[in-house]
Design a protein around this motif. Structure first.
Motif, PDB file in Angstrom:
ATOM      1  N   ASN A 235       0.789  -1.284  -0.023  1.00  0.00           N
ATOM      2  CA  ASN A 235      -0.307  -0.162   0.251  1.00  0.00           C
ATOM      3  C   ASN A 235       0.847   1.132  -0.204  1.00  0.00           C
ATOM      4  N   PRO A 236       0.569   2.140  -0.848  1.00  0.00           N
ATOM      5  CA  PRO A 236       1.197   2.991  -0.858  1.00  0.00           C
ATOM      6  C   PRO A 236       1.775   3.899  -0.359  1.00  0.00           C
ATOM      7  N   TYR A 237       0.783   4.253   0.916  1.00  0.00           N
ATOM      8  CA  TYR A 237       0.506   5.391   1.638  1.00  0.00           C
ATOM      9  C   TYR A 237       1.487   4.470   2.819  1.00  0.00           C
ATOM     10  N   TYR A 238       1.696   3.509   3.092  1.00  0.00           N
ATOM     11  CA  TYR A 238       1.765   3.449   4.475  1.00  0.00           C
ATOM     12  C   TYR A 238       3.925   2.997   3.842  1.00  0.00           C
ATOM     13  N   THR A 239       4.212   4.313   4.550  1.00  0.00           N
ATOM     14  CA  THR A 239       5.382   4.565   4.241  1.00  0.00           C
ATOM     15  C   THR A 239       5.956   4.204   5.927  1.00  0.00           C
ATOM     16  N   PRO A 240       7.361   3.954   5.241  1.00  0.00           N
ATOM     17  CA  PRO A 240       8.124   2.924   6.002  1.00  0.00           C
ATOM     18  C   PRO A 240       8.298   4.299   7.453  1.00  0.00           C
ATOM     19  N   GLU A 241       8.291   5.180   7.557  1.00  0.00           N
ATOM     20  CA  GLU A 241       7.889   6.602   9.048  1.00  0.00           C
ATOM     21  C   GLU A 241       6.619   5.552   9.374  1.00  0.00           C
ATOM     22  N   LEU A 398      -1.016  -5.034 -12.397  1.00  0.00           N
ATOM     23  CA  LEU A 398      -2.800  -4.721 -12.591  1.00  0.00           C
ATOM     24  C   LEU A 398      -2.525  -5.161 -14.052  1.00  0.00           C
ATOM     25  N   GLU A 399      -1.953  -4.790 -15.470  1.00  0.00           N
ATOM     26  CA  GLU A 399      -2.075  -5.165 -16.200  1.00  0.00           C
ATOM     27  C   GLU A 399      -2.312  -6.735 -16.760  1.00  0.00           C
ATOM     28  N   ILE A 419      -9.124  -1.562  -9.843  1.00  0.00           N
ATOM     29  CA  ILE A 419      -8.873  -2.164  -8.188  1.00  0.00           C
ATOM     30  C   ILE A 419      -6.671  -1.128  -8.745  1.00  0.00           C
ATOM     31  N   GLY A 420      -6.432  -0.748  -7.426  1.00  0.00           N
ATOM     32  CA  GLY A 420      -5.071   0.240  -8.230  1.00  0.00           C
ATOM     33  C   GLY A 420      -5.286   1.134  -8.361  1.00  0.00           C
ATOM     34  N   LYS A 421      -5.928   1.455  -8.433  1.00  0.00           N
ATOM     35  CA  LYS A 421      -6.010   2.889  -9.499  1.00  0.00           C
ATOM     36  C   LYS A 421      -5.592   3.882  -8.402  1.00  0.00           C
ATOM     37  N   ARG A 422      -6.340   4.117  -7.443  1.00  0.00           N
ATOM     38  CA  ARG A 422      -5.995   5.373  -6.259  1.00  0.00           C
ATOM     39  C   ARG A 422      -4.107   4.376  -5.790  1.00  0.00           C
ATOM     40  N   LEU A 424      -1.924   3.525  -7.468  1.00  0.00           N
ATOM     41  CA  LEU A 424      -0.950   4.031  -8.667  1.00  0.00           C
ATOM     42  C   LEU A 424      -1.082   5.191  -8.112  1.00  0.00           C
ATOM     43  N   ALA A 425      -2.078   6.599  -8.823  1.00  0.00           N
ATOM     44  CA  ALA A 425      -1.943   7.696  -8.568  1.00  0.00           C
ATOM     45  C   ALA A 425      -1.216   8.087  -7.405  1.00  0.00           C
TER      46      ALA A 425
END
Ligand code: AMP
Ligand code: GLY
Length: 430
Positions: A235-241, A398-399, A419-422, A424-425
């Protein structure tokens, strides 16, 4: 080794395919399994909640290790029952599974130990709940049934009338049976949602790669809530910090709190998190692997799954590094038309070979399929298949997943196209 996996959905299929990678696993059983799982394990027709039946089968078959995947048998105490019969099993004891089995328990635990979560009150009387709602003027407001409710016991209420209806349905009309006789009313939180599954033996806690679920039935997060229409990991929002903050403020405190309460949790603890403007907060705990989170998390696991599971049972997780590959995974759910409301079953599934995708790099996890008696498969549930691909980037995963999903057909098939659009953004926005 003879291994039994209890359950019969996409999550269990992903667990079974991963367990098969260990050469010591010579016999794999699923109770009850499903039509697609039958290609990878021997399915035995025993319901996951038939505790007597499962213990009996495990004893008679000489099962060496069991994995209890769904919430209800865990909350009913299947792991304790298997242990009494001398069969070690993955999953929390009944005492610890209450962290999912009772939302009131989990809210009180978080309050007592200072674990960040939404502010809340508990009600068992309709009159008092109604009084509280009438004196409240901040919406949305969230009403939750205390107990298990097939994922449907959370109602986001936009106004007073909706909140009053929700508590009436739960407390008075018993829409969720005994599960709703007590309710939690809590503050509405905002922010990106993250699912984090973690292995724990009660001494150390090892988070797995993070993931993002897509719960609504339709594109753009519209439509009804479902069991999950697709997932991506990480999940890209879940950064190491943020991960470090969650470890210090949520994961370790939760593990220690359960020990303190005499309810040591061993197994997979699921943290449903919301990254609010005030920091990460717990939306919910589950006492098990998520579905369909497991379908994107386990394909990225590099460490042997059986070894990790046994280490959580034996209390030796500290000795075992749990590693994930750097790539990404995406899972697209193919559902029956109409799901999560009424849908038809028994539709012939085309485009699979022995339950698998034509593209052998893609995993097809079966959730609701059944043998048709002629070597084929028909649909038998709301969520039918989870088509999962891994790749070095989320875009490519995703592709691949969507390309493979497009080759599978059954009448009325429904999938979300976004699915995954958000995610990817969010990656591109960085
Ligand atoms: P659950 O059935 O417990 O997984 O909850 C379903 C969904 O309801 C969650 O994934 C959240 O999106 C939402 N939700 C639950 N509690 C809250 C809350 N306090 N604030 C905002 N959304 C919530
Ligand atoms: N995907 C959410 C859950 O397993 O509860």
């Amino acid at each position: 080794m003879k291994i039994l996996v209890v359950g019969g959905g996409g999550r269990e299929h992903a667990i079974i395919q991963k367990l098969r990678e260990n050469p010591a696993v010579t016999e794999l059983y699923a109770a009850p399994g499903n039509g697609g799982i039958a290609y990878d394990a021997t399915c035995v027709d025993i319901a996951a909640t038939d505790l007597d039946g499962i213990v009996e089968f495990a004893k008679n078959t000489g099962i060496d290790y069991a994995v209890v995947a769904p919430d209800d048998p865990l909350v009913l105490g299947l792991v304790d029952r298997l242990a009494e019969a001398g069969i070690p099993a993955f999953g929390p004891s009944k005492d610890a599974a209450i962290i999912e089995g009772s939302k009131i328990f989990s809210k009180q635990l978080m309050k007592k130990y200072g674990i960040p979560t939404a502010r809340y009150d508990v009600f068992d009387s309709l009159l008092r709940a109604a009084k509280f709602i009438q004196s409240h003027n901040h919406y949305p407001l969230v009403v939750k049934a205390d107990g298990l409710a097939l994922g449907k016991g959370v109602i986001i209420c936009e106004n007073e009338a909706e909140a009053l209806r929700a508590v009436k349905e739960m407390i008075e009309d018993k829409r969720f049976g005994a599960s709703g006789s007590r309710v939690v009313i809590e503050e509405f939180l905002t922010g990106p949602e993250v699912s984090v599954l973690a292995f724990t033996d009660g001494k150390v806690i090892r988070p797995m790669v993070s993931s993002m679920d897509h719960k609504r039935a339709l594109d753009g997060d519209r439509g009804l809530n479902t069991g999950g229409m697709g997932t991506v990991a990480p999940n890209p929002y879940y950064t190491p910090e943020i991960a470090e903050r969650c470890m210090q403020e949520i994961f370790l405190p939760t593990m220690r709190a359960m020990n303190e309460e005499g309810r040591t949790f061993k197994g997979c603890l699921y943290f449903g998190l919301m990254l609010t403007p005030d920091g990460p907060k717990v939306i919910e705990y589950n006492c098990r692997f998520g579905d369909p989170e497991t379908q994107v998390v386990l394909p990225l696991l590099k460490t042997d799954l059986l070894e990790v599971m046994q280490a959580t049972t034996n209390g030796t997780l500290a000795d075992l590094p749990v590693e994930f590959s750097d790539g990404a995974a995406a899972c697209v759910i193919l559902a029956s038309g109409g799901y999560p409301e009424a849908y038809e079953k028994g539709k012939q599934i085309e485009g699979l070979v022995n339950g698998r995708a034509q593209d052998s790099s893609v995993m097809v996890y079966h959730a609701g399929t059944k043998a048709d008696g002629n070597g084929g498969l028909v649909t038998s549930g709301g969520r039918v298949l989870g088509v999962t691909a891994t790749a070095d980037t989320l875009e490519r995963a995703l592709e691949h997943a969507y390309a493979a999903a497009g080759t599978i057909r059954f009448e009325g098939v429904h999938m979300r196209r976004d699915i995954g659009k958000r995610a990817l953004a969010a990656i591109q926005g960085e």
